[in-house]
Design a protein around this motif. Structure first.
Motif, PDB file in Angstrom:
ATOM      1  N   GLY A 525    -140.160  63.680 -23.920  1.00  0.00           N
ATOM      2  CA  GLY A 525    -141.348  64.202 -23.271  1.00  0.00           C
ATOM      3  C   GLY A 525    -141.108  65.581 -22.695  1.00  0.00           C
ATOM      4  N   GLY A 526    -142.086  66.055 -21.908  1.00  0.00           N
ATOM      5  CA  GLY A 526    -141.975  67.397 -21.347  1.00  0.00           C
ATOM      6  C   GLY A 526    -141.729  67.429 -19.863  1.00  0.00           C
ATOM      7  N   GLU A 527    -141.334  66.295 -19.283  1.00  0.00           N
ATOM      8  CA  GLU A 527    -141.227  66.201 -17.829  1.00  0.00           C
ATOM      9  C   GLU A 527    -140.222  67.173 -17.214  1.00  0.00           C
ATOM     10  N   TYR A 528    -139.189  67.558 -17.982  1.00  0.00           N
ATOM     11  CA  TYR A 528    -138.184  68.475 -17.452  1.00  0.00           C
ATOM     12  C   TYR A 528    -137.945  69.660 -18.387  1.00  0.00           C
ATOM     13  N   GLY A 529    -138.950  70.022 -19.152  1.00  0.00           N
ATOM     14  CA  GLY A 529    -138.845  71.222 -19.962  1.00  0.00           C
ATOM     15  C   GLY A 529    -138.227  71.011 -21.331  1.00  0.00           C
ATOM     16  N   ARG A 530    -137.837  72.127 -21.921  1.00  0.00           N
ATOM     17  CA  ARG A 530    -137.405  72.150 -23.321  1.00  0.00           C
ATOM     18  C   ARG A 530    -136.198  71.254 -23.576  1.00  0.00           C
ATOM     19  N   ALA A 531    -135.220  71.259 -22.683  1.00  0.00           N
ATOM     20  CA  ALA A 531    -134.005  70.469 -22.905  1.00  0.00           C
ATOM     21  C   ALA A 531    -134.319  68.973 -22.926  1.00  0.00           C
ATOM     22  N   TRP A 532    -135.255  68.537 -22.074  1.00  0.00           N
ATOM     23  CA  TRP A 532    -135.637  67.121 -22.018  1.00  0.00           C
ATOM     24  C   TRP A 532    -136.325  66.708 -23.321  1.00  0.00           C
ATOM     25  N   HIS A 533    -137.173  67.586 -23.837  1.00  0.00           N
ATOM     26  CA  HIS A 533    -137.828  67.319 -25.117  1.00  0.00           C
ATOM     27  C   HIS A 533    -136.807  67.258 -26.245  1.00  0.00           C
ATOM     28  N   ASP A 534    -135.947  68.255 -26.314  1.00  0.00           N
ATOM     29  CA  ASP A 534    -134.958  68.310 -27.394  1.00  0.00           C
ATOM     30  C   ASP A 534    -134.020  67.103 -27.374  1.00  0.00           C
ATOM     31  N   ALA A 535    -133.754  66.571 -26.198  1.00  0.00           N
ATOM     32  CA  ALA A 535    -132.827  65.436 -26.072  1.00  0.00           C
ATOM     33  C   ALA A 535    -133.421  64.140 -26.603  1.00  0.00           C
ATOM     34  N   GLY A 536    -134.702  64.155 -27.006  1.00  0.00           N
ATOM     35  CA  GLY A 536    -135.320  62.932 -27.494  1.00  0.00           C
ATOM     36  C   GLY A 536    -136.043  63.089 -28.815  1.00  0.00           C
ATOM     37  N   ARG A 537    -135.652  64.069 -29.611  1.00  0.00           N
ATOM     38  CA  ARG A 537    -136.313  64.226 -30.907  1.00  0.00           C
ATOM     39  C   ARG A 537    -135.298  64.401 -32.032  1.00  0.00           C
ATOM     40  N   ARG A 538    -135.793  64.249 -33.256  1.00  0.00           N
ATOM     41  CA  ARG A 538    -134.997  64.371 -34.476  1.00  0.00           C
ATOM     42  C   ARG A 538    -133.717  63.540 -34.370  1.00  0.00           C
ATOM     43  N   GLU A 539    -132.543  64.155 -34.492  1.00  0.00           N
ATOM     44  CA  GLU A 539    -131.301  63.379 -34.491  1.00  0.00           C
ATOM     45  C   GLU A 539    -131.010  62.736 -33.135  1.00  0.00           C
ATOM     46  N   ASN A 540    -131.750  63.140 -32.099  1.00  0.00           N
ATOM     47  CA  ASN A 540    -131.567  62.572 -30.758  1.00  0.00           C
ATOM     48  C   ASN A 540    -132.589  61.491 -30.423  1.00  0.00           C
ATOM     49  N   LYS A 541    -133.361  61.046 -31.383  1.00  0.00           N
ATOM     50  CA  LYS A 541    -134.446  60.104 -31.098  1.00  0.00           C
ATOM     51  C   LYS A 541    -133.926  58.797 -30.500  1.00  0.00           C
ATOM     52  N   GLN A 542    -132.722  58.379 -30.853  1.00  0.00           N
ATOM     53  CA  GLN A 542    -132.190  57.132 -30.308  1.00  0.00           C
ATOM     54  C   GLN A 542    -132.089  57.179 -28.786  1.00  0.00           C
ATOM     55  N   ASN A 543    -131.961  58.373 -28.210  1.00  0.00           N
ATOM     56  CA  ASN A 543    -131.937  58.480 -26.750  1.00  0.00           C
ATOM     57  C   ASN A 543    -133.211  57.923 -26.126  1.00  0.00           C
ATOM     58  N   VAL A 544    -134.341  58.116 -26.795  1.00  0.00           N
ATOM     59  CA  VAL A 544    -135.618  57.622 -26.274  1.00  0.00           C
ATOM     60  C   VAL A 544    -135.589  56.099 -26.200  1.00  0.00           C
ATOM     61  N   PHE A 545    -135.105  55.478 -27.259  1.00  0.00           N
ATOM     62  CA  PHE A 545    -135.041  54.017 -27.293  1.00  0.00           C
ATOM     63  C   PHE A 545    -134.038  53.496 -26.258  1.00  0.00           C
ATOM     64  N   ASP A 546    -132.910  54.198 -26.143  1.00  0.00           N
ATOM     65  CA  ASP A 546    -131.922  53.798 -25.131  1.00  0.00           C
ATOM     66  C   ASP A 546    -132.506  53.902 -23.721  1.00  0.00           C
ATOM     67  N   ASP A 547    -133.274  54.968 -23.464  1.00  0.00           N
ATOM     68  CA  ASP A 547    -133.906  55.133 -22.154  1.00  0.00           C
ATOM     69  C   ASP A 547    -134.862  53.981 -21.863  1.00  0.00           C
ATOM     70  N   PHE A 548    -135.665  53.592 -22.848  1.00  0.00           N
ATOM     71  CA  PHE A 548    -136.674  52.544 -22.643  1.00  0.00           C
ATOM     72  C   PHE A 548    -135.999  51.194 -22.418  1.00  0.00           C
ATOM     73  N   ILE A 549    -134.969  50.931 -23.185  1.00  0.00           N
ATOM     74  CA  ILE A 549    -134.211  49.684 -22.993  1.00  0.00           C
ATOM     75  C   ILE A 549    -133.571  49.670 -21.609  1.00  0.00           C
ATOM     76  N   ALA A 550    -132.992  50.813 -21.201  1.00  0.00           N
ATOM     77  CA  ALA A 550    -132.381  50.896 -19.875  1.00  0.00           C
ATOM     78  C   ALA A 550    -133.421  50.704 -18.772  1.00  0.00           C
ATOM     79  N   ALA A 551    -134.636  51.202 -19.000  1.00  0.00           N
ATOM     80  CA  ALA A 551    -135.712  51.002 -18.021  1.00  0.00           C
ATOM     81  C   ALA A 551    -136.010  49.519 -17.854  1.00  0.00           C
ATOM     82  N   GLY A 552    -136.081  48.797 -18.976  1.00  0.00           N
ATOM     83  CA  GLY A 552    -136.324  47.359 -18.910  1.00  0.00           C
ATOM     84  C   GLY A 552    -135.200  46.622 -18.207  1.00  0.00           C
ATOM     85  N   GLU A 553    -133.976  46.987 -18.520  1.00  0.00           N
ATOM     86  CA  GLU A 553    -132.828  46.346 -17.866  1.00  0.00           C
ATOM     87  C   GLU A 553    -132.825  46.624 -16.369  1.00  0.00           C
TER      88      GLU A 553
END
Length: 739
Positions: A525-553
């Motif tokens: 997402g865009g909550e913390y600017g360009r670096a936050w977006h880049d950390a969750g797209r293309r080859e980094n997309k798994q970070n998004v899923f890891d974040d959501f799983i961690a939120a549930g845990e």
């Protein structure tokens, strides 16, 4: 990068390809479900050395023109409707959502000449009406009533823009939830529509050129029967002169040699300059060209490059004469405010407000002030500055929430803005720029006490140690009890989109019933600017899923969510999120709601706007990207033999953003697999699209179905029902383009 099992889909799709036997399951204490029979074909393709089976490709066909797909939709809807009708909570949730939605609500006023234009919904109207006042305190006059446009309420007023002097109103019409728009013009004084009509507009701005006409963007007319599935190429900007036919419109800007590019137009408030912003995909990386409208009669639509290279985000703030102000992330990942004087001997961008720790979301020039809208940890705050960036004044907002609006023209004495949060609907405020005084323009009367609900922000740690914020909303009674309750976790995580606090009648019905709601601000997402977006797209997309799983845990560990009572929900790119994390951690969730999701990551770029999404997802036809996409694609990673949560998939027959074939194929694969005894159902809305323009009646029905399904599988026990009058009384008063 970690990903879900790759073996499950191979077992499902490469064995029993001719099997079409209906699969009975036991769906809890309510009823037996027999899934409709779904034909499996022998489609197998080789991608970079791997054989990929796609037995349900026939479900990609347009439901409007494919009888077999239409029949499948009817059979699936019948099964789902029968199941949902047995849920004891459904009728209760329907009543309560309707009650929470039944309040008068207004849109932010927009000024044109001496007229003030704004939308208003009395509460349960399917579509908001558009009103005009002559002067701030003038008598409201109804200009447009979309409720009269279609018997089913599914034709909506989309965007609208008054001309500078307020003589005309340009507006776009959305039918059945489609992304296609029809543009029309109204004479404001008489209230009568003009004959002007524009077809095949999509992803367009509305930009007046004086009172003589307007700029808009459209695509070539699609082939017969292909309007809802064919790829969108060759968007161009046109000028339409009032009183002429669309055939006479002038081409302003196009790039036929680069058909991938999209283009939209804006005009500065003084009418001097037009700005053409071009984009490649969904990434905020633009080129900008400027047209001097004062020279148009002799120079034509001459577009002079202002920003080139498709490297950074550029958001027009305003222009005055030949001066321009922009918000940009060039050399400032969290954005800054810059300006340029085009008449300078050597025009250069000058910094006016430097980058800060907070994200500068947008800015405006109203009167002789700059109004900057910042975001800190996904919540809003605003500042008022002089035009040179000095003398900051912070605008006080009422707690954790989202502020929007702050629109106006240089010289205006006022601006309007809205403020909303999870526990209160949007209130509209007028700010006097000379005194700084803020007064209510319209505040809602509510059937509950907002103070009875608590909004918190917590931070949790993701798999790789990243600190991620999350909003948690509960009733005060639930929070005081300090006992875990059924919890609904929502996420998106993509396309530079920031999830910020906002009101939802459906969520309020869930909270009132004793559940908790959480919204995680995932990477991507865009909550913390360009670096936050880049950390969750293309080859980094798994970070998004890891974040959501961690939120549930985190919710379970902190005693907020019941261990067997956590549900997840997401729409569009968030539907992809839900599908991916269910495959990766089916044990963590009791229920999942995947709405209008992107589920086949190997073919998403072949339909309508899907080609734009390669900025976030990558390209399936490139090997490195293919391997990433293949590893998490929901359709291709269903884990045969695992025990899945109860799953409700939702989509709509007119969704031409994320075509419904994604959800159809995913659901068919879920129903074919051995995934345990919980239901895997699909709810397919008719005469609806990706979400916008949905009539109130349909929104209430969908919300009730979702909450009843989630409540059933998270164990939410509904309290005794109270009347609207008992639920808190009236509060306040009322006055005057990504997947």
């Amino acid at each position: 990068m970690k990903a879900g099992s790759l073996r499950g889909v191979a077992a499902i799709l490469l064995s029993g390809l001719f099997s079409g036997v209906a699969t009975p399951i036991w769906a809890g204490p309510m009823t037996d479900i027999t899934y409709p029979e779904t034909r499996r074909d022998t489609v197998v393709e080789t991608h970079f050395g791997e054989q990929i089976a796609d037995p349900y490709r026939w479900l990609e066909d347009d439901v409007r023109h494919a009888p077999e797909v239409s029949d499948w939709v009817s059979r699936e809807n019948a099964v789902t409707a029968t199941y949902l009708s047995t849920l004891p909570q459904r009728e209760r949730f329907q009543r309560r959502i309707r009650a929470f939605m039944d309040y008068e609500r207004f849109g932010i006023p927009v000024k044109g000449g001496g007229n003030y234009f704004y939308t208003r919904n009395t509460g349960l109207q399917n579509q908001a009406q558009l009103f005009v006042r002559s002067g701030l305190n003038g008598t409201p006059r109804l200009l447009l009533d979309p409720n009269a446009w279609a018997r089913d309420g599914a034709t909506a007023l989309d965007s609208w823009e008054p001309s500078q002097k307020g003589r005309y109103l340009l507006y776009s019409v959305q039918d059945g939830g489609s992304d296609w728009r029809i543009l029309r013009v109204l004479d404001v004084k008489s209230g009568k529509p003009l004959e002007d009509e524009i077809r095949w507009a999509k992803f367009t701005t509305l930009a007046w050129v004086g009172e003589e006409g307007f700029l808009y963007s459209r695509f070539p007319a699609p082939e017969e029967g292909a309007a809802f599935q064919s790829l969108n190429y060759n968007q161009a900007v046109y000028f339409h002169r009032i009183g002429t036919s669309q055939d006479a419109d002038e081409l302003v800007y196009a790039t036929p040699d680069v058909p991938d590019l999209g283009h939209v137009a804006e005009v500065t408030q003084d009418g001097r300059l037009a700005l053409i912003t071009s984009h490649v995909g969904t990434d905020a990386r633009y080129e900008v060209r400027v047209i001097d409208l004062s020279k148009r009669k002799r120079a034509g639509w001459k577009a002079v490059p202002l920003v080139t290279g498709f490297t950074d985000d550029w958001k027009l703030v305003e222009g005055a004469g030949r001066k321009l102000w922009y918000v940009t992330n060039k050399d400032a990942p969290r954005y800054r405010l810059v300006g340029i004087d085009l008449d300078a001997p050597s025009p250069q961008w000058n910094q006016i407000v430097a980058e800060r720790e907070d994200i500068l979301e947008r800015a405006g020039i109203v009167g002789d002030r700059l109004i900057l809208n910042y975001m800190r940890d996904a919540a809003s705050h605003a500042e008022i500055l002089a035009l040179d960036g000095s003398a900051a004044t912070t605008l006080s907002l009422n707690g954790i929430g989202t502020a929007s609006g702050f629109r106006g023209r240089p010289g205006d004495p006022e601006t309007f803005y809205a403020f909303t949060s999870f526990n209160c609907p949007a209130s509209i405020y007028r700010m006097d720029l000379a005194t700084g005084t803020t007064t209510p323009f319209a505040t809602p009367k509510m059937c509950y006490d907002p103070g009875a609900y608590v909004v918190e922000q917590r931070f949790f740690t993701s798999k790789d140690g990243t600190r991620v914020p999350m909003f948690i909303v509960r009733s005060r009674a639930v929070a005081r009890a300090k006992q875990p309750v059924p919890t609904l976790l929502y996420g998106y995580g993509g396309f530079d989109v920031s999830l910020t606090p906002g009101f939802s009648a459906t969520r309020m019905a869930w909270l009132e019933a004793g559940g908790a709601f959480a919204m995680a601000n995932l990477r991507g997402g865009g909550e913390y600017g360009r670096a936050w977006h880049d950390a969750g797209r293309r080859e980094n997309k798994q970070n998004v899923f890891d974040d959501f799983i961690a939120a549930g845990e985190f919710l379970v560990k902190e005693g907020i969510a019941k261990r067997d009572g956590l549900a997840i929900q997401g729409g569009s790119n968030g539907g992809l999120l839900v599908g991916a994390v269910v495959n990766q951690r089916p044990d963590l969730f009791a229920a999942a709601v995947a709405q209008v999701g992107v589920m086949d990551m190997l073919r998403f770029d072949r339909f309508t706007a899907g080609r734009y999404w390669t900025d976030d997802y990558g390209r399936p036809d490139q090997e490195a990207d293919f391997k990433v996409l293949r590893a998490y694609s929901p359709y291709h990673n269903i884990r045969e033999g695992a025990h899945y949560p109860a799953i409700l998939v939702t989509t709509a027959d007119t969704d031409d953003r994320v075509v419904p074939g994604h959800s159809f194929k995913y659901t068919a694969a879920l129903q074919h697999a051995d995934l345990g005894d919980k239901p895997r159902l699909i709810r397919i809305e008719t005469r609806a699209g990706h979400g916008s323009g949905k009539p109130t009646d349909k929104a209430i029905e969908e919300g009730a179905d979702i909450l009843a399904f989630v409540a059933q599988w998270t164990g939410l026990k509904l309290p005794a029902e109270t009347s609207v009058a008992q639920a808190g009384g009236a509060m306040g008063g009322s006055a005057g383009a990504k997947p």
